[in-house]
Design a protein around this motif. Structure first.
Motif, PDB file in Angstrom:
ATOM      1  N   ASN A  89       0.811  -1.205   0.000  1.00  0.00           N
ATOM      2  CA  ASN A  89       0.000   0.000   0.000  1.00  0.00           C
ATOM      3  C   ASN A  89       0.850   1.262   0.000  1.00  0.00           C
ATOM      4  OD1 ASN A  89      -1.509   2.051   2.120  1.00  0.00           O
ATOM      5  ND2 ASN A  89      -2.920   1.168   0.606  1.00  0.00           N
ATOM      6  N   LYS A  90       1.970   1.230   0.736  1.00  0.00           N
ATOM      7  CA  LYS A  90       2.873   2.375   0.801  1.00  0.00           C
ATOM      8  C   LYS A  90       4.271   1.871   1.108  1.00  0.00           C
ATOM      9  CE  LYS A  90      -0.610   5.573   2.563  1.00  0.00           C
ATOM     10  NZ  LYS A  90      -1.535   4.963   1.658  1.00  0.00           N
ATOM     11  N   ILE A  91       5.256   2.508   0.498  1.00  0.00           N
ATOM     12  CA  ILE A  91       6.651   2.287   0.870  1.00  0.00           C
ATOM     13  C   ILE A  91       7.385   3.594   0.609  1.00  0.00           C
ATOM     14  CG2 ILE A  91       7.226   1.255  -1.368  1.00  0.00           C
ATOM     15  CD1 ILE A  91       9.353  -0.455   0.201  1.00  0.00           C
ATOM     16  N   TYR A  92       7.960   4.139   1.659  1.00  0.00           N
ATOM     17  CA  TYR A  92       8.657   5.420   1.565  1.00  0.00           C
ATOM     18  C   TYR A  92       9.900   5.407   2.441  1.00  0.00           C
ATOM     19  CZ  TYR A  92       4.624   7.831  -0.574  1.00  0.00           C
ATOM     20  OH  TYR A  92       3.619   8.249  -1.414  1.00  0.00           O
ATOM     21  N   LEU A  93      10.949   6.028   1.930  1.00  0.00           N
ATOM     22  CA  LEU A  93      12.173   6.274   2.691  1.00  0.00           C
ATOM     23  C   LEU A  93      12.584   7.718   2.471  1.00  0.00           C
ATOM     24  CD1 LEU A  93      14.356   3.191   1.742  1.00  0.00           C
ATOM     25  CD2 LEU A  93      13.659   3.800   4.051  1.00  0.00           C
ATOM     26  N   LEU A  94      13.096   8.356   3.513  1.00  0.00           N
ATOM     27  CA  LEU A  94      13.668   9.686   3.330  1.00  0.00           C
ATOM     28  C   LEU A  94      14.768   9.602   2.280  1.00  0.00           C
ATOM     29  CD1 LEU A  94      13.999  10.868   7.045  1.00  0.00           C
ATOM     30  CD2 LEU A  94      12.360  11.706   5.340  1.00  0.00           C
ATOM     31  N   GLN A  95      14.880  10.612   1.443  1.00  0.00           N
ATOM     32  CA  GLN A  95      15.895  10.582   0.393  1.00  0.00           C
ATOM     33  C   GLN A  95      17.298  10.421   0.964  1.00  0.00           C
ATOM     34  OE1 GLN A  95      15.272  14.027  -2.098  1.00  0.00           O
ATOM     35  NE2 GLN A  95      13.745  12.945  -3.327  1.00  0.00           N
ATOM     36  N   ARG A  96      17.546  11.013   2.111  1.00  0.00           N
ATOM     37  CA  ARG A  96      18.907  10.985   2.664  1.00  0.00           C
ATOM     38  C   ARG A  96      19.354   9.595   3.105  1.00  0.00           C
ATOM     39  NH1 ARG A  96      18.716  10.934   8.265  1.00  0.00           N
ATOM     40  NH2 ARG A  96      16.785  11.711   9.184  1.00  0.00           N
ATOM     41  N   VAL A  97      18.429   8.628   3.221  1.00  0.00           N
ATOM     42  CA  VAL A  97      18.814   7.275   3.608  1.00  0.00           C
ATOM     43  C   VAL A  97      18.590   6.259   2.490  1.00  0.00           C
ATOM     44  CG1 VAL A  97      18.436   7.722   6.066  1.00  0.00           C
ATOM     45  CG2 VAL A  97      16.595   6.699   4.699  1.00  0.00           C
ATOM     46  N   GLN A  98      18.235   6.729   1.305  1.00  0.00           N
ATOM     47  CA  GLN A  98      18.037   5.813   0.190  1.00  0.00           C
ATOM     48  C   GLN A  98      19.387   5.288  -0.295  1.00  0.00           C
ATOM     49  OE1 GLN A  98      15.510   7.794  -2.693  1.00  0.00           O
ATOM     50  NE2 GLN A  98      13.839   7.951  -1.230  1.00  0.00           N
ATOM     51  N   ARG A  99      19.331   4.168  -0.985  1.00  0.00           N
ATOM     52  CA  ARG A  99      20.508   3.499  -1.554  1.00  0.00           C
ATOM     53  C   ARG A  99      21.438   2.926  -0.481  1.00  0.00           C
ATOM     54  NH1 ARG A  99      20.318   3.367  -6.618  1.00  0.00           N
ATOM     55  NH2 ARG A  99      19.325   4.908  -7.922  1.00  0.00           N
ATOM     56  N   MET A 115       3.534 -13.745   3.292  1.00  0.00           N
ATOM     57  CA  MET A 115       3.643 -15.200   3.172  1.00  0.00           C
ATOM     58  C   MET A 115       3.224 -15.896   4.462  1.00  0.00           C
ATOM     59  SD  MET A 115       7.082 -15.543   0.853  1.00  0.00           S
ATOM     60  CE  MET A 115       7.154 -17.296   1.129  1.00  0.00           C
ATOM     61  N   GLU A 116       3.586 -15.336   5.610  1.00  0.00           N
ATOM     62  CA  GLU A 116       3.160 -15.900   6.893  1.00  0.00           C
ATOM     63  C   GLU A 116       1.642 -15.925   7.007  1.00  0.00           C
ATOM     64  OE1 GLU A 116       5.061 -13.381   9.765  1.00  0.00           O
ATOM     65  OE2 GLU A 116       7.053 -14.192   9.334  1.00  0.00           O
ATOM     66  N   ARG A 117       0.981 -14.990   6.346  1.00  0.00           N
ATOM     67  CA  ARG A 117      -0.484 -14.908   6.362  1.00  0.00           C
ATOM     68  C   ARG A 117      -1.116 -15.738   5.247  1.00  0.00           C
ATOM     69  NH1 ARG A 117      -2.495  -8.830   7.581  1.00  0.00           N
ATOM     70  NH2 ARG A 117      -1.784  -8.727   9.730  1.00  0.00           N
ATOM     71  N   GLY A 118      -0.303 -16.475   4.501  1.00  0.00           N
ATOM     72  CA  GLY A 118      -0.823 -17.289   3.414  1.00  0.00           C
ATOM     73  C   GLY A 118      -1.099 -16.508   2.143  1.00  0.00           C
ATOM     74  N   VAL A 119      -0.517 -15.333   2.018  1.00  0.00           N
ATOM     75  CA  VAL A 119      -0.700 -14.482   0.840  1.00  0.00           C
ATOM     76  C   VAL A 119       0.524 -14.667  -0.055  1.00  0.00           C
ATOM     77  CG1 VAL A 119      -0.948 -12.091   0.048  1.00  0.00           C
ATOM     78  CG2 VAL A 119      -2.107 -12.841   2.135  1.00  0.00           C
ATOM     79  N   PRO A 120       0.356 -15.282  -1.241  1.00  0.00           N
ATOM     80  CA  PRO A 120       1.514 -15.628  -2.065  1.00  0.00           C
ATOM     81  C   PRO A 120       1.974 -14.552  -3.049  1.00  0.00           C
ATOM     82  CG  PRO A 120      -0.454 -16.569  -3.030  1.00  0.00           C
ATOM     83  CD  PRO A 120      -0.883 -15.864  -1.747  1.00  0.00           C
ATOM     84  N   SER A 121       1.187 -13.475  -3.207  1.00  0.00           N
ATOM     85  CA  SER A 121       1.483 -12.476  -4.238  1.00  0.00           C
ATOM     86  C   SER A 121       1.082 -11.091  -3.750  1.00  0.00           C
ATOM     87  CB  SER A 121       0.709 -12.810  -5.515  1.00  0.00           C
ATOM     88  OG  SER A 121      -0.695 -12.813  -5.237  1.00  0.00           O
ATOM     89  N   MET A 122       1.683 -10.075  -4.370  1.00  0.00           N
ATOM     90  CA  MET A 122       1.277  -8.704  -4.023  1.00  0.00           C
ATOM     91  C   MET A 122       1.525  -7.791  -5.210  1.00  0.00           C
ATOM     92  SD  MET A 122       4.113  -7.081  -1.443  1.00  0.00           S
ATOM     93  CE  MET A 122       5.815  -6.845  -1.964  1.00  0.00           C
ATOM     94  N   LEU A 123       0.842  -6.672  -5.161  1.00  0.00           N
ATOM     95  CA  LEU A 123       1.040  -5.646  -6.173  1.00  0.00           C
ATOM     96  C   LEU A 123       1.120  -4.294  -5.498  1.00  0.00           C
ATOM     97  CD1 LEU A 123      -1.968  -4.433  -6.054  1.00  0.00           C
ATOM     98  CD2 LEU A 123      -2.410  -5.859  -8.001  1.00  0.00           C
ATOM     99  N   LEU A 124       1.443  -3.299  -6.290  1.00  0.00           N
ATOM    100  CA  LEU A 124       1.443  -1.926  -5.810  1.00  0.00           C
ATOM    101  C   LEU A 124       0.966  -1.036  -6.942  1.00  0.00           C
ATOM    102  CD1 LEU A 124       3.964   0.046  -6.979  1.00  0.00           C
ATOM    103  CD2 LEU A 124       5.275  -1.595  -5.694  1.00  0.00           C
ATOM    104  N   PHE A 125       0.390   0.075  -6.564  1.00  0.00           N
ATOM    105  CA  PHE A 125      -0.038   1.070  -7.532  1.00  0.00           C
ATOM    106  C   PHE A 125       0.790   2.320  -7.293  1.00  0.00           C
ATOM    107  CE2 PHE A 125      -3.761  -1.615  -6.740  1.00  0.00           C
ATOM    108  CZ  PHE A 125      -3.996  -2.062  -8.030  1.00  0.00           C
TER     109      PHE A 125
END
Length: 178
Positions: A89-99, A115-125
């Motif tokens: 749903n969301k993934i963010y990092l401050l620019q200063r800690v990227q890479r 996977m622990e929840r039995g969910v084998p796949s995911m997507l993002l928009f």
């Protein structure tokens, strides 16, 4: 600098809201203000924490001074795109800690949790023009195309086991899970 991956708690809401505002502006507005307000983000996070129904989960990364520098949130996918059960749903990092391997740390933790929840796949928009798209592709995400072949920024992983393996074998982040 050392980093620590953990699950957030309600006391993190103000810091999460500030981080969400800053990372959104860095990612989508070139660092300029004008994105969603702190008040909106604080309310959204407070409402999420009030829902103790297991419908979402989150990981945060904090630096060795205790400051939150990144987060990722997972939710069930609503089924709008067949073949995917989870949503990054969301993934963010401050620019200063990227890479520094922190995105890999977040992505791997989220995939393992699904996977622990039995969910084998995911997507993002996301945004088709976002420079972060190279990150998703480097970790094996497939572009999702519309019915007429257009790409709008959606990505998917059909096999989270393969994603976890890729996250585990990619160069190590300077962080710890806990």
């Amino acid at each position: 600098m050392a980093f620590h991956l953990r699950e957030p708690n309600e006391s993190d809401i103000p810091a999460l809201a500030r981080l969400h505002v800053q990372t959104f502006n860095e990612t989508h507005r070139g660092g300029r203000t004008g994105g969603p307000s702190y008040e909106l983000r604080e309310r959204q996070w407070r409402e999420a924490f009030e829902r103790q129904d297991g419908s979402w989960f989150c990981y945060v990364i904090e630096d060795d001074g205790g400051e939150l520098v990144g987060f990722a949130k997972g939710t069930p996918h609503d089924g709008g795109v067949p073949g995917y059960a989870g949503e990054l749903n969301k993934i963010y990092l401050l620019q200063r800690v990227q890479r520094q391997g922190l995105g890999r740390l977040l992505l791997g933790a989220l995939a393992r949790r699904f996977m622990e929840r039995g969910v084998p796949s995911m997507l993002l928009f996301g945004d088709a023009g976002n420079p972060s798209n190279g990150f998703y592709e480097a970790f094996g995400a497939e572009r999702l195309y519309g019915d007429t072949g257009e790409f709008h920024g959606g990505y998917g992983w059909r096999d989270l086991g393969a994603l976890v393996a890729r996250c585990n074998t990619t160069s190590s982040a300077r962080g710890t899970a806990g």
